[in-house]
Write a protein that holds these residues in place. Structure first.
Motif, PDB file in Angstrom:
ATOM      1  N   THR A 120       0.830  -1.205   0.000  1.00  0.00           N
ATOM      2  CA  THR A 120       0.000   0.000   0.000  1.00  0.00           C
ATOM      3  C   THR A 120       0.865   1.255   0.000  1.00  0.00           C
ATOM      4  O   THR A 120       0.616   2.198  -0.769  1.00  0.00           O
ATOM      5  CB  THR A 120      -0.926   0.011   1.226  1.00  0.00           C
ATOM      6  OG1 THR A 120      -1.778  -1.136   1.185  1.00  0.00           O
ATOM      7  CG2 THR A 120      -1.773   1.279   1.264  1.00  0.00           C
ATOM      8  N   PHE A 121       1.893   1.273   0.850  1.00  0.00           N
ATOM      9  CA  PHE A 121       2.743   2.459   0.928  1.00  0.00           C
ATOM     10  C   PHE A 121       3.646   2.603  -0.291  1.00  0.00           C
ATOM     11  O   PHE A 121       3.981   3.730  -0.677  1.00  0.00           O
ATOM     12  CB  PHE A 121       3.553   2.447   2.220  1.00  0.00           C
ATOM     13  CG  PHE A 121       2.801   2.997   3.386  1.00  0.00           C
ATOM     14  CD1 PHE A 121       2.637   4.363   3.563  1.00  0.00           C
ATOM     15  CD2 PHE A 121       2.206   2.142   4.310  1.00  0.00           C
ATOM     16  CE1 PHE A 121       1.926   4.877   4.633  1.00  0.00           C
ATOM     17  CE2 PHE A 121       1.487   2.644   5.381  1.00  0.00           C
ATOM     18  CZ  PHE A 121       1.346   4.010   5.554  1.00  0.00           C
ATOM     19  N   GLU A 153      -5.432  11.765  -9.480  1.00  0.00           N
ATOM     20  CA  GLU A 153      -4.446  10.957  -8.767  1.00  0.00           C
ATOM     21  C   GLU A 153      -4.582  11.134  -7.258  1.00  0.00           C
ATOM     22  O   GLU A 153      -4.346  10.205  -6.481  1.00  0.00           O
ATOM     23  CB  GLU A 153      -3.034  11.321  -9.220  1.00  0.00           C
ATOM     24  CG  GLU A 153      -2.739  10.987 -10.678  1.00  0.00           C
ATOM     25  CD  GLU A 153      -2.903   9.515 -10.980  1.00  0.00           C
ATOM     26  OE1 GLU A 153      -2.014   8.731 -10.616  1.00  0.00           O
ATOM     27  OE2 GLU A 153      -3.945   9.133 -11.578  1.00  0.00           O
ATOM     28  N   ASP A 154      -4.973  12.328  -6.834  1.00  0.00           N
ATOM     29  CA  ASP A 154      -5.200  12.573  -5.411  1.00  0.00           C
ATOM     30  C   ASP A 154      -6.320  11.684  -4.884  1.00  0.00           C
ATOM     31  O   ASP A 154      -6.269  11.215  -3.737  1.00  0.00           O
ATOM     32  CB  ASP A 154      -5.538  14.045  -5.179  1.00  0.00           C
ATOM     33  CG  ASP A 154      -5.941  14.332  -3.741  1.00  0.00           C
ATOM     34  OD1 ASP A 154      -5.098  14.120  -2.850  1.00  0.00           O
ATOM     35  OD2 ASP A 154      -7.096  14.748  -3.518  1.00  0.00           O
ATOM     36  N   LEU A 160      -6.213   5.028  -0.788  1.00  0.00           N
ATOM     37  CA  LEU A 160      -5.186   4.249  -0.096  1.00  0.00           C
ATOM     38  C   LEU A 160      -5.056   4.680   1.362  1.00  0.00           C
ATOM     39  O   LEU A 160      -4.852   3.840   2.261  1.00  0.00           O
ATOM     40  CB  LEU A 160      -3.846   4.406  -0.811  1.00  0.00           C
ATOM     41  CG  LEU A 160      -3.748   3.749  -2.190  1.00  0.00           C
ATOM     42  CD1 LEU A 160      -2.466   4.195  -2.894  1.00  0.00           C
ATOM     43  CD2 LEU A 160      -3.775   2.230  -2.074  1.00  0.00           C
ATOM     44  N   HIS A 161      -5.171   5.984   1.603  1.00  0.00           N
ATOM     45  CA  HIS A 161      -5.123   6.521   2.967  1.00  0.00           C
ATOM     46  C   HIS A 161      -6.233   5.904   3.821  1.00  0.00           C
ATOM     47  O   HIS A 161      -5.992   5.458   4.954  1.00  0.00           O
ATOM     48  CB  HIS A 161      -5.258   8.038   2.897  1.00  0.00           C
ATOM     49  CG  HIS A 161      -5.324   8.730   4.220  1.00  0.00           C
ATOM     50  ND1 HIS A 161      -4.359   8.595   5.182  1.00  0.00           N
ATOM     51  CD2 HIS A 161      -6.256   9.584   4.737  1.00  0.00           C
ATOM     52  CE1 HIS A 161      -4.674   9.337   6.241  1.00  0.00           C
ATOM     53  NE2 HIS A 161      -5.818   9.934   5.992  1.00  0.00           N
ATOM     54  N   LEU A 162      -7.426   5.844   3.278  1.00  0.00           N
ATOM     55  CA  LEU A 162      -8.545   5.229   3.999  1.00  0.00           C
ATOM     56  C   LEU A 162      -8.305   3.740   4.223  1.00  0.00           C
ATOM     57  O   LEU A 162      -8.672   3.203   5.274  1.00  0.00           O
ATOM     58  CB  LEU A 162      -9.843   5.449   3.226  1.00  0.00           C
ATOM     59  CG  LEU A 162     -10.373   6.884   3.199  1.00  0.00           C
ATOM     60  CD1 LEU A 162     -11.603   6.983   2.302  1.00  0.00           C
ATOM     61  CD2 LEU A 162     -10.701   7.375   4.605  1.00  0.00           C
ATOM     62  N   HIS A 190       1.493  11.369   3.451  1.00  0.00           N
ATOM     63  CA  HIS A 190       1.309  11.166   2.010  1.00  0.00           C
ATOM     64  C   HIS A 190       0.030  11.845   1.520  1.00  0.00           C
ATOM     65  O   HIS A 190       0.021  12.526   0.485  1.00  0.00           O
ATOM     66  CB  HIS A 190       1.228   9.667   1.686  1.00  0.00           C
ATOM     67  CG  HIS A 190       2.528   8.927   1.738  1.00  0.00           C
ATOM     68  ND1 HIS A 190       3.151   8.581   2.923  1.00  0.00           N
ATOM     69  CD2 HIS A 190       3.333   8.442   0.750  1.00  0.00           C
ATOM     70  CE1 HIS A 190       4.268   7.919   2.673  1.00  0.00           C
ATOM     71  NE2 HIS A 190       4.407   7.818   1.354  1.00  0.00           N
ATOM     72  N   GLU A 191      -1.028  11.664   2.272  1.00  0.00           N
ATOM     73  CA  GLU A 191      -2.329  12.221   1.869  1.00  0.00           C
ATOM     74  C   GLU A 191      -2.307  13.745   1.850  1.00  0.00           C
ATOM     75  O   GLU A 191      -2.820  14.380   0.925  1.00  0.00           O
ATOM     76  CB  GLU A 191      -3.412  11.706   2.828  1.00  0.00           C
ATOM     77  CG  GLU A 191      -4.820  12.116   2.472  1.00  0.00           C
ATOM     78  CD  GLU A 191      -5.338  13.250   3.332  1.00  0.00           C
ATOM     79  OE1 GLU A 191      -6.412  13.800   3.007  1.00  0.00           O
ATOM     80  OE2 GLU A 191      -4.671  13.602   4.329  1.00  0.00           O
TER      81      GLU A 191
END
Length: 223
Positions: A120-121, A153-154, A160-162, A190-191
């Motif tokens: 994920t990261f 892309e954001d 992914l953050h969630l 990252h978010e």
């Protein structure tokens, strides 16, 4: 006088591009350091932040001097004020890159997150690096299609953050308390990095089109 003013505006843009390039270099090194547990790259990313801060201060001083001496109006005024706001976002992106690199340095020689989250990261790191590179190109060429791509892309970074939060709050999570803290902090960094890029993209869109683009996704808190 008008020619001098236009040269000064061009210099403002050139300096924004220079800072953005350094931010892209920094986040590339920081995410690699984070995912590969590379302390040398982490140190390089951290060292980039001082230069980013110096260039941001110099740009802000130039913009303030232009405001005081040239007293711009209409679109020229919006350009200078937007430059001040964009430089602030770029400076914050540099800080967030540093935070990611610092996590890698603190946990060296271990990796920052458990194996279950490394994919994920890695994906998140690739996305924010690509966003940073697109942002530099956007500031250089004012290609409005890039602004939309950055926003899209954001959305992927947000998803992914969630997913990281879902993982660390799930019943199957086996990480220690430190793992939970590191994963949530890293995901947040990252978010927020991507969010600042979107904020800059919106400002560039506004200067190019005269229309302010509203966020269509969930609201974000400031950082």
């Amino acid at each position: 006088m008008r020619e001098v003013f236009q040269q000064e505006l061009a210099e403002v843009q050139d300096r924004l591009v220079e800072i953005s390039r350094l931010v892209a270099i920094s986040i590339n090194k920081a995410t690699q350091a984070f995912n590969e547990s590379d302390v040398s790259l982490a140190e390089e990313a951290i060292s980039e932040d001082e230069k980013i801060d110096e260039l941001t201060i110099e740009l802000d001083e130039l913009a303030i001097t232009i405001l005081a001496r040239q007293q711009p109006v209409a679109r020229d005024l919006r350009i200078v004020v937007s430059a001040l706001r964009i430089s602030a976002s770029l400076e914050r992106m540099g800080d967030l890159s540093t935070h990611i690199a610092q996590l890698a340095r603190y946990r060296f020689p271990d990796k920052v997150v458990p194996k279950s989250l490394r994919g994920t990261f890695a994906e998140m790191g690739s996305l924010v690096t690509a966003i940073a590179n697109m942002l530099t190109e956007l500031l250089t060429n004012e290609d409005m299609a890039l602004a939309e791509t950055i926003r899209n892309e954001d959305d992927k970074v947000d998803a992914l953050h969630l997913s990281v939060f879902d993982a660390v709050l799930g019943e199957t999570w086996k990480g220690e308390a430190a793992d939970t803290v590191d994963a949530t902090l890293a995901s947040r960094y990252h978010e927020r990095f991507a969010d600042h890029a979107v904020s800059i993209a919106k400002k560039v869109q506004y200067l190019g089109t005269g229309a302010w683009q509203q966020n269509t996704g969930a609201p974000h808190t400031s950082a």
